[in-house]
Design an enzyme around this catalytic site. Structure first.
Site, PDB file in Angstrom:
ATOM      1  N   HIS A  62       0.867  -1.177   0.000  1.00  0.00           N
ATOM      2  CA  HIS A  62       0.000   0.000   0.000  1.00  0.00           C
ATOM      3  C   HIS A  62       0.909   1.235   0.000  1.00  0.00           C
ATOM      4  O   HIS A  62       1.768   1.383   0.885  1.00  0.00           O
ATOM      5  CB  HIS A  62      -0.930  -0.011   1.217  1.00  0.00           C
ATOM      6  CG  HIS A  62      -1.898  -1.161   1.164  1.00  0.00           C
ATOM      7  ND1 HIS A  62      -2.026  -2.083   2.173  1.00  0.00           N
ATOM      8  CD2 HIS A  62      -2.746  -1.542   0.181  1.00  0.00           C
ATOM      9  CE1 HIS A  62      -2.942  -2.985   1.818  1.00  0.00           C
ATOM     10  NE2 HIS A  62      -3.380  -2.691   0.615  1.00  0.00           N
ATOM     11  N   GLU A  65       1.846   3.558   3.093  1.00  0.00           N
ATOM     12  CA  GLU A  65       2.330   2.964   4.350  1.00  0.00           C
ATOM     13  C   GLU A  65       3.841   3.117   4.373  1.00  0.00           C
ATOM     14  O   GLU A  65       4.604   2.221   3.987  1.00  0.00           O
ATOM     15  CB  GLU A  65       1.825   1.521   4.438  1.00  0.00           C
ATOM     16  CG  GLU A  65       0.290   1.499   4.426  1.00  0.00           C
ATOM     17  CD  GLU A  65      -0.331   0.110   4.450  1.00  0.00           C
ATOM     18  OE1 GLU A  65       0.395  -0.888   4.566  1.00  0.00           O
ATOM     19  OE2 GLU A  65      -1.578   0.043   4.359  1.00  0.00           O
ATOM     20  N   HIS A 161       3.388  -3.604   6.826  1.00  0.00           N
ATOM     21  CA  HIS A 161       2.351  -2.600   6.575  1.00  0.00           C
ATOM     22  C   HIS A 161       2.246  -1.655   7.761  1.00  0.00           C
ATOM     23  O   HIS A 161       2.811  -1.900   8.828  1.00  0.00           O
ATOM     24  CB  HIS A 161       0.973  -3.278   6.419  1.00  0.00           C
ATOM     25  CG  HIS A 161       0.802  -4.055   5.159  1.00  0.00           C
ATOM     26  ND1 HIS A 161      -0.136  -3.724   4.212  1.00  0.00           N
ATOM     27  CD2 HIS A 161       1.440  -5.158   4.691  1.00  0.00           C
ATOM     28  CE1 HIS A 161      -0.077  -4.591   3.216  1.00  0.00           C
ATOM     29  NE2 HIS A 161       0.870  -5.476   3.476  1.00  0.00           N
ATOM     30  N   GLU A 225       1.396  -5.427  10.801  1.00  0.00           N
ATOM     31  CA  GLU A 225       0.933  -4.029  10.925  1.00  0.00           C
ATOM     32  C   GLU A 225       1.771  -3.385  12.027  1.00  0.00           C
ATOM     33  O   GLU A 225       1.580  -3.648  13.215  1.00  0.00           O
ATOM     34  CB  GLU A 225      -0.555  -3.989  11.292  1.00  0.00           C
ATOM     35  CG  GLU A 225      -1.479  -4.712  10.323  1.00  0.00           C
ATOM     36  CD  GLU A 225      -1.715  -3.970   9.012  1.00  0.00           C
ATOM     37  OE1 GLU A 225      -1.305  -2.784   8.916  1.00  0.00           O
ATOM     38  OE2 GLU A 225      -2.297  -4.576   8.098  1.00  0.00           O
TER      39      GLU A 225
HETATM   40  O1  LIG Z   1      -5.869  -0.351   8.341  1.00  0.00           O
HETATM   41  C1  LIG Z   1      -6.538  -0.920   7.488  1.00  0.00           C
HETATM   42  O2  LIG Z   1      -7.788  -0.875   7.465  1.00  0.00           O
HETATM   43  C2  LIG Z   1      -5.853  -1.750   6.430  1.00  0.00           C
HETATM   44  C3  LIG Z   1      -4.442  -2.090   6.741  1.00  0.00           C
HETATM   45  C4  LIG Z   1      -3.988  -3.123   5.735  1.00  0.00           C
HETATM   46  O3  LIG Z   1      -3.579  -2.747   4.665  1.00  0.00           O
HETATM   47  N1  LIG Z   1      -4.145  -4.392   6.078  1.00  0.00           N
HETATM   48  C5  LIG Z   1      -3.912  -5.458   5.171  1.00  0.00           C
HETATM   49  C6  LIG Z   1      -4.141  -6.775   5.853  1.00  0.00           C
HETATM   50  C7  LIG Z   1      -3.860  -7.938   4.937  1.00  0.00           C
HETATM   51  C8  LIG Z   1      -4.208  -9.297   5.530  1.00  0.00           C
HETATM   52  O4  LIG Z   1      -5.385  -9.525   5.850  1.00  0.00           O
HETATM   53  O5  LIG Z   1      -3.291 -10.142   5.638  1.00  0.00           O
HETATM   54  C9  LIG Z   1      -4.862  -5.315   3.999  1.00  0.00           C
HETATM   55  O6  LIG Z   1      -6.029  -4.903   4.220  1.00  0.00           O
HETATM   56  O7  LIG Z   1      -4.458  -5.601   2.884  1.00  0.00           O
HETATM   57 ZN   LIG Z   2      -1.447  -2.150   4.167  1.00  0.00          ZN
END
Ligand SMILES: O=C(O)CCC(=O)N[C@@H](CCC(=O)O)C(=O)O
Ligand SMILES: [Zn+2]
Length: 342
Positions: A62, A65, A161, A225
């Site tokens: 992303h 980030e 991330h 994260e």
């Molecule tokens: O903060 C958020 O709402 C999104 C943060 C983020 O990019 N999280 C990833 C998690 C990926 C996973 O589920 O492994 C995403 O949403 O792609």
């Molecule tokens: Zn992300």
């Protein structure tokens, strides 16, 4: 083209910025081995001494980030200079260069919903879709890398991330679905050492990058994260120190994974339900800045939708990644609940 003279001032983010479309593959001999610049944001390091560890560190899947990109950029520079030991096979990926240029999460579509070959359907709709082409390229890069690893070698992928909103657990990781394999205590302990005190065990196959490498290459993979989204230069690097230090130890082959570690202090959650957008009218009844892992009481109508609303079934159900701005069919939030390792 880079020369040894440039190493001290090399900035991976700027290098990608200067060549966001394409650059020819080139190789550099460095003191500790070889650096292969395969493509935009795709660099492989081969150590002088043969190693049975294959480590992939990705960031910027992303584009907004920024903290993980700053950390990875510093690690790349230090390997080139020689102040960061390189003792493993290492693949560095900056996921979405064009979104990074704009400091946006993505240009058109969420790149992290395109792995595990999901990019194919996007390319069928638009053969020039940037994020779909990028997912395809990143899949090729990890395949070429992990295909070189002998069957008994170790494969790791940490996809770094930062989250859109604050979190009741400042740092947390998603352990992708393991298709029946067991969760590894050594990996949970590694997360703890990274300063990540909360792990979410995913319940099914998905289109994320970490699931892709876990599923196809049996890599120990996580989406990590590490904090909250901030513009370049505004991250407090102290907040990321533990994670950076662990990544550096990994690259130096100085980290010792240990299955006998005590991980009782880790907060473990499992996904109870994925709340999907099923219609234009689907709406989460939460504030935009609601912290991840906020809990609800039984009876609260969390998701309004004429066909498929969702009312909280029991006290303590918590929400992660709430997002009202996703297309139909994609996840608007995860509902999670605490679990212990089976
Ligand atoms: O903060 C958020 O709402 C999104 C943060 C983020 O990019 N999280 C990833 C998690 C990926 C996973 O589920 O492994 C995403 O949403 O792609
Ligand atoms: Zn992300």
């Amino acid at each position: 083209m880079l020369t040894t003279r440039d190493f001290n001032t090399f900035n991976f983010i700027d290098f990608v910025r200067q060549n966001p479309e394409k650059h020819d593959r080139f190789e550099l001999e460095i003191e500790q081995g070889k650096a292969i610049f395969h493509d935009v944001g795709i660099v492989e390091f081969v150590p002088n001494q043969v190693s049975d560890q294959f480590v992939c560190l990705s960031c910027g899947v992303h584009g907004n980030e920024t903290a993980p990109m700053e950390i990875i950029s510093d690690i790349v520079r230090d390997i080139l200079v020689g102040s960061q030991a390189l003792k493993v096979n290492l693949l560095i990926l900056l996921g979405n260069p064009k979104a990074m240029l704009q400091q946006e999460r993505f240009l058109e579509f969420n790149l992290n919903r395109m792995f595990n070959h999901h990019w194919k359907s996007y390319l069928e709709a638009d053969a020039n879709c940037y994020e779909a082409l990028r997912a395809k390229r990143l899949e090729e890069a990890v395949k070429d890398f992990f295909d070189k690893s002998p069957a008994d070698s170790r494969r790791y992928h940490y996809d770094l991330h930062t989250a859109i909103r604050a979190s009741k657990h400042q740092r947390f990781a998603i352990y992708p679905y393991l298709d029946g394999r067991e969760h590894k205590v050594e990996q949970l302990a590694f997360m703890q050492d990274c300063g990540v005190n909360t792990v979410l065990l995913y319940h099914k196959a998905s289109s994320t990058f970490s699931y892709h490498t876990s599923h196809h290459f049996k890599a120990d993979a996580f989406t990590v994260e590490l904090g909250k989204v901030k513009p370049f230069g505004q991250n407090n690097r102290e907040d990321f120190k533990q994670a950076e230090s662990c990544m550096r130890q990994l690259v130096a082959s100085n980290y010792h994974f240990n299955n006998d570690r005590d991980v009782d202090d880790l907060n473990l959650f499992a996904v109870k339900k994925e709340l999907l957008r099923v219609s234009d009218d689907s709406h989460l009844n939460v504030d935009d800045d609601l912290a991840n892992f906020t809990e609800f009481e039984q009876g609260f109508e969390l998701l309004s939708d004429p066909e498929e609303p969702y009312t909280v079934e029991s006290d303590g159900e918590a929400i992660v990644f709430p997002n009202n701005k996703v297309p139909i069919g994609q996840r608007m939030a995860l509902l999670v609940e605490p679990v212990s390792l089976g």
